[in-house]
Write an enzyme that holds these catalytic residues in place. Structure first.
Site, mmCIF file in Angstrom:
data_model
loop_
_atom_site.group_PDB
_atom_site.id
_atom_site.type_symbol
_atom_site.label_atom_id
_atom_site.label_comp_id
_atom_site.label_asym_id
_atom_site.label_seq_id
_atom_site.Cartn_x
_atom_site.Cartn_y
_atom_site.Cartn_z
ATOM 1 N N LEU A 75 7.960 1.471 -1.240
ATOM 2 C CA LEU A 75 8.568 0.603 -2.249
ATOM 3 C C LEU A 75 7.605 -0.488 -2.706
ATOM 4 C CD1 LEU A 75 12.173 0.210 -0.756
ATOM 5 C CD2 LEU A 75 11.255 1.993 -2.266
ATOM 6 N N TYR B 265 22.458 -3.636 5.498
ATOM 7 C CA TYR B 265 23.119 -3.960 6.766
ATOM 8 C C TYR B 265 22.944 -5.428 7.137
ATOM 9 C CZ TYR B 265 18.538 -2.192 8.480
ATOM 10 O OH TYR B 265 17.211 -1.921 8.666
ATOM 11 N N GLY C 280 0.801 -1.235 0.000
ATOM 12 C CA GLY C 280 0.000 0.000 0.000
ATOM 13 C C GLY C 280 0.821 1.266 0.000
ATOM 14 N N GLY D 80 19.911 0.111 -0.518
ATOM 15 C CA GLY D 80 20.393 1.184 0.358
ATOM 16 C C GLY D 80 19.239 2.164 0.543
ATOM 17 N N ARG E 115 2.082 -10.820 10.892
ATOM 18 C CA ARG E 115 2.525 -11.479 12.126
ATOM 19 C C ARG E 115 1.564 -12.578 12.566
ATOM 20 N NH1 ARG E 115 3.631 -5.851 15.318
ATOM 21 N NH2 ARG E 115 1.715 -5.372 14.209
ATOM 22 N N PHE F 224 12.569 1.208 13.505
ATOM 23 C CA PHE F 224 12.693 2.539 14.119
ATOM 24 C C PHE F 224 14.090 2.655 14.704
ATOM 25 C CE2 PHE F 224 10.272 -0.315 16.957
ATOM 26 C CZ PHE F 224 11.213 -0.501 17.959
HETATM 27 C C1 HXC Z 1 11.657 2.132 21.190
HETATM 28 C C2 HXC Z 1 9.584 1.502 20.372
HETATM 29 C C3 HXC Z 1 9.631 2.524 19.384
HETATM 30 C C4 HXC Z 1 10.792 3.375 19.367
HETATM 31 C C5 HXC Z 1 7.764 1.453 19.165
HETATM 32 N N1 HXC Z 1 8.407 0.882 20.192
HETATM 33 N N2 HXC Z 1 8.494 2.454 18.646
HETATM 34 N N3 HXC Z 1 10.581 1.305 21.259
HETATM 35 N N4 HXC Z 1 11.765 3.141 20.273
HETATM 36 N N5 HXC Z 1 10.919 4.354 18.477
HETATM 37 C C6 HXC Z 1 7.938 -0.211 21.015
HETATM 38 C C7 HXC Z 1 6.661 0.152 21.749
HETATM 39 O O1 HXC Z 1 6.933 0.866 22.949
HETATM 40 C C8 HXC Z 1 6.063 -1.210 22.025
HETATM 41 O O2 HXC Z 1 6.725 -1.812 23.112
HETATM 42 C C9 HXC Z 1 6.452 -2.014 20.788
HETATM 43 O O3 HXC Z 1 7.560 -1.333 20.205
HETATM 44 C C10 HXC Z 1 5.336 -2.081 19.779
HETATM 45 O O4 HXC Z 1 4.931 -0.759 19.480
HETATM 46 P P1 HXC Z 1 3.529 -0.435 18.800
HETATM 47 O O5 HXC Z 1 3.514 0.987 18.422
HETATM 48 O O6 HXC Z 1 2.426 -0.983 19.643
HETATM 49 O O7 HXC Z 1 3.655 -1.422 17.546
HETATM 50 P P2 HXC Z 1 2.879 -1.468 16.211
HETATM 51 O O8 HXC Z 1 1.685 -0.587 16.189
HETATM 52 O O9 HXC Z 1 2.712 -2.889 15.902
HETATM 53 O O10 HXC Z 1 3.941 -0.793 15.173
HETATM 54 C C11 HXC Z 1 5.086 -1.464 14.769
HETATM 55 C C12 HXC Z 1 6.246 -0.477 14.581
HETATM 56 C C13 HXC Z 1 5.846 0.750 13.740
HETATM 57 C C14 HXC Z 1 7.395 -1.273 13.989
HETATM 58 C C15 HXC Z 1 6.670 0.016 15.982
HETATM 59 O O11 HXC Z 1 6.962 1.603 13.546
HETATM 60 C C16 HXC Z 1 5.283 0.373 12.407
HETATM 61 O O12 HXC Z 1 4.103 0.081 12.271
HETATM 62 N N6 HXC Z 1 6.120 0.352 11.343
HETATM 63 C C17 HXC Z 1 5.689 -0.047 9.987
HETATM 64 C C18 HXC Z 1 6.351 0.729 8.889
HETATM 65 C C19 HXC Z 1 7.852 0.905 8.994
HETATM 66 O O13 HXC Z 1 8.450 0.742 10.063
HETATM 67 N N7 HXC Z 1 8.474 1.266 7.883
HETATM 68 C C20 HXC Z 1 9.921 1.494 7.803
HETATM 69 C C21 HXC Z 1 10.575 0.411 7.076
HETATM 70 S S1 HXC Z 1 12.201 0.931 6.601
HETATM 71 P P3 HXC Z 1 5.908 -2.327 24.429
HETATM 72 O O14 HXC Z 1 6.965 -2.805 25.340
HETATM 73 O O15 HXC Z 1 5.141 -1.143 24.924
HETATM 74 O O16 HXC Z 1 5.017 -3.435 23.901
HETATM 75 C C22 HXC Z 1 13.267 -0.367 6.833
HETATM 76 C C23 HXC Z 1 14.678 -0.386 6.298
HETATM 77 C C24 HXC Z 1 15.344 0.886 6.172
HETATM 78 O O17 HXC Z 1 12.927 -1.310 7.374
HETATM 79 C C25 HXC Z 1 16.777 0.809 5.772
HETATM 80 C C26 HXC Z 1 17.253 2.172 5.418
HETATM 81 C C27 HXC Z 1 18.596 2.208 4.821
HETATM 82 P P1 NAP Z 2 6.997 1.602 4.264
HETATM 83 O O1 NAP Z 2 6.336 2.467 3.262
HETATM 84 O O2 NAP Z 2 6.846 1.940 5.710
HETATM 85 O O3 NAP Z 2 6.536 0.123 4.003
HETATM 86 C C1 NAP Z 2 6.265 -0.829 4.980
HETATM 87 C C2 NAP Z 2 4.941 -1.478 4.647
HETATM 88 O O4 NAP Z 2 4.789 -2.634 5.470
HETATM 89 C C3 NAP Z 2 3.740 -0.582 4.894
HETATM 90 O O5 NAP Z 2 2.909 -0.584 3.765
HETATM 91 C C4 NAP Z 2 3.029 -1.226 6.073
HETATM 92 O O6 NAP Z 2 1.621 -1.066 5.964
HETATM 93 C C5 NAP Z 2 3.448 -2.688 5.908
HETATM 94 N N1 NAP Z 2 3.409 -3.398 7.181
HETATM 95 C C6 NAP Z 2 4.035 -3.070 8.332
HETATM 96 N N2 NAP Z 2 3.722 -3.944 9.297
HETATM 97 C C7 NAP Z 2 2.898 -4.860 8.728
HETATM 98 C C8 NAP Z 2 2.241 -6.019 9.209
HETATM 99 N N3 NAP Z 2 2.377 -6.397 10.481
HETATM 100 N N4 NAP Z 2 1.472 -6.722 8.355
HETATM 101 C C9 NAP Z 2 1.328 -6.339 7.067
HETATM 102 N N5 NAP Z 2 1.923 -5.249 6.552
HETATM 103 C C10 NAP Z 2 2.703 -4.524 7.373
HETATM 104 O O7 NAP Z 2 8.575 1.541 4.012
HETATM 105 P P2 NAP Z 2 9.410 1.260 2.676
HETATM 106 O O8 NAP Z 2 10.557 2.182 2.704
HETATM 107 O O9 NAP Z 2 8.546 1.217 1.495
HETATM 108 O O10 NAP Z 2 9.976 -0.200 2.990
HETATM 109 C C11 NAP Z 2 9.643 -1.306 2.188
HETATM 110 C C12 NAP Z 2 10.682 -2.402 2.343
HETATM 111 O O11 NAP Z 2 11.941 -1.944 1.897
HETATM 112 C C13 NAP Z 2 10.886 -2.881 3.769
HETATM 113 O O12 NAP Z 2 11.123 -4.268 3.775
HETATM 114 C C14 NAP Z 2 12.121 -2.150 4.189
HETATM 115 O O13 NAP Z 2 12.794 -2.805 5.234
HETATM 116 C C15 NAP Z 2 12.904 -2.186 2.900
HETATM 117 N N6 NAP Z 2 13.961 -1.192 2.786
HETATM 118 C C16 NAP Z 2 13.644 0.115 2.620
HETATM 119 C C17 NAP Z 2 14.656 1.037 2.474
HETATM 120 C C18 NAP Z 2 14.386 2.502 2.271
HETATM 121 O O14 NAP Z 2 15.329 3.281 2.366
HETATM 122 N N7 NAP Z 2 13.161 2.904 1.980
HETATM 123 C C19 NAP Z 2 15.993 0.606 2.510
HETATM 124 C C20 NAP Z 2 16.268 -0.745 2.691
HETATM 125 C C21 NAP Z 2 15.241 -1.648 2.811
HETATM 126 P P3 NAP Z 2 0.680 -0.986 7.266
HETATM 127 O O15 NAP Z 2 1.367 -0.075 8.229
HETATM 128 O O16 NAP Z 2 -0.617 -0.488 6.741
HETATM 129 O O17 NAP Z 2 0.590 -2.393 7.768
#
Ligand code: HXC
Ligand code: NAP
Length: 284
Positions: free
Chosen positions: A21, A148, A18, A192, A69, A98
């Site tokens: 990427l 990484y 949604g 990256g 999950r 995060f």
């Molecule tokens: C410390 C944290 C935290 C933070 C959440 N938690 N954020 N702890 N620092 N910044 C803790 C909370 O306190 C909680 O712990 C537990 O994590 C779960 O948090 P929730 O908010 O209830 O979880 P949830 O709603 O399931 O959300 C999951 C999430 C959130 C991972 C925390 O960020 C998310 O939904 N992310 C999805 C999209 C995303 O992250 N995209 C980026 C991908 S980029 P407790 O103990 O209270 O249970 C990537 C690669 C990048 O992956 C590479 C770049 C080069």
């Molecule tokens: P993003 O937009 O945050 O994408 C993450 C997606 O995962 C969201 O659409 C989110 O949708 C979904 N998601 C998260 N938790 C989920 C769950 N429990 N069940 C189902 N869906 C879930 O970030 P992005 O940058 O496009 O990242 C995409 C991929 O590229 C990831 O694997 C990331 O690790 C990788 N990556 C990204 C970068 C970068 O620089 N952008 C670099 C290296 C690798 P909902 O929140 O609606 O569930």
């Protein structure tokens, strides 16, 4: 870059399709003729992407909300898709991440990221894999990891993600061997930094950090979602049918620059500094 029917007749599921990427890959697959399913947790995000991509490409796209999950939710999502017909392509793209100091992480924080990235990938892959194997159907899985994990370097401050992505990498290579002889290919892309709202809002929250991040990349720019989507289209296509168990890095040379001892000189030394290193000419 590709023939417009490269993925004609293929049925693909992209987790996290949604946004970011995943959405870029969904668009590219639709443009290349695939029928696409996207899943994620937020129904409204999925629906709006579905509407946007259907009208932009004219392709067939469906969305199912599913938390990767949850094993039962994954089983239900895959069963609904299979009702229309078997998948040919699974892209495990959903992730959570995060920035945090590792000593500050609660058990719940570890579980949140490992649950999405590692267990989510395992849940989806095994659920589809069992069906493909039972049906003796060829298929391809593409996992999205991060440099990484693939460079062997790891990374501080995103440790739950680093350990999960390393696990996904091990899954990729292991199943490429175990299931390869039964027609299932398994590869990964290690990107990256590529600007997306989801990644950059969490991992590069300050503008100054973006400058530092770009200096680490030999090509001096971030990647684009379109570049990632093109590689992702190639790897799942029949044209890449002999690529199996590969982790393809797409980072403008970033990890190589980080790995070398003196590469930082490229962005710290000026021309004047380099002049000082030149040998002085001997007189006579
Ligand atoms: C410390 C944290 C935290 C933070 C959440 N938690 N954020 N702890 N620092 N910044 C803790 C909370 O306190 C909680 O712990 C537990 O994590 C779960 O948090 P929730 O908010 O209830 O979880 P949830 O709603 O399931 O959300 C999951 C999430 C959130 C991972 C925390 O960020 C998310 O939904 N992310 C999805 C999209 C995303 O992250 N995209 C980026 C991908 S980029 P407790 O103990 O209270 O249970 C990537 C690669 C990048 O992956 C590479 C770049 C080069
Ligand atoms: P993003 O937009 O945050 O994408 C993450 C997606 O995962 C969201 O659409 C989110 O949708 C979904 N998601 C998260 N938790 C989920 C769950 N429990 N069940 C189902 N869906 C879930 O970030 P992005 O940058 O496009 O990242 C995409 C991929 O590229 C990831 O694997 C990331 O690790 C990788 N990556 C990204 C970068 C970068 O620089 N952008 C670099 C290296 C690798 P909902 O929140 O609606 O569930």
């Amino acid at each position: 870059m590709f023939a417009s029917d490269l993925l004609q007749g293929k049925r693909a599921l992209i987790t996290g399709g949604g946004t970011g990427l995943g959405k870029a890959m969904a668009r590219r697959y639709l443009e290349l003729g695939a029928s696409v399913y996207i899943c994620g947790r937020r129904e409204h995000v999925l629906q709006s992407t579905c509407n946007e991509l259907a009208s932009a490409t004219g392709g067939e796209i469906h969305a199912y909300s599913c938390d990767v999950r949850e094993v039962a939710a994954v089983e239900e999502c895959i069963a609904r898709i299979w009702n229309d017909g078997p998948l040919d392509i699974l892209v495990n793209n959903a992730a959570g991440n995060f920035l945090a100091r590792t000593e500050d992480l609660s058990a719940g924080a570890w579980q949140a990221v490992i649950g999405i990235v590692l267990m989510g990938t395992i849940n989806m892959t095994t659920c589809c894999g069992r069906r493909w194997l039972a049906e003796k159907k060829s298929a391809v899985v593409l996992n999205i990891v991060a440099t990484y994990a693939s460079s062997g370097s790891g990374s501080g401050y995103v440790v739950p993600s680093a350990v999960s992505k390393a696990g996904v990498q091990a899954l990729t290579r292991s199943l490429a061997v175990e299931w390869g002889s039964r027609g299932i290919r398994m590869n990964a892309i290690a990107p990256g930094p590529i600007p997306t709202e989801g990644a950059f809002s969490r991992l590069l929250p300050k503008k100054e950090l973006e400058r530092l991040a770009i200096d680490r990349i030999p090509l001096r720019r971030f990647g684009t979602p379109e570049e990632l989507a093109n590689l992702a289209a190639f790897l799942v296509s029949d044209g890449a049918a002999y690529i199996n168990g590969e982790i393809v890095t797409m980072d403008g040379g970033e990890w190589l620059q980080g790995a070398g001892e003196f590469n930082y000189l490229g962005y710290t030394m000026t021309d004047v500094d380099w002049e000082k290193f030149k040998p002085t000419k001997k007189k006579g």
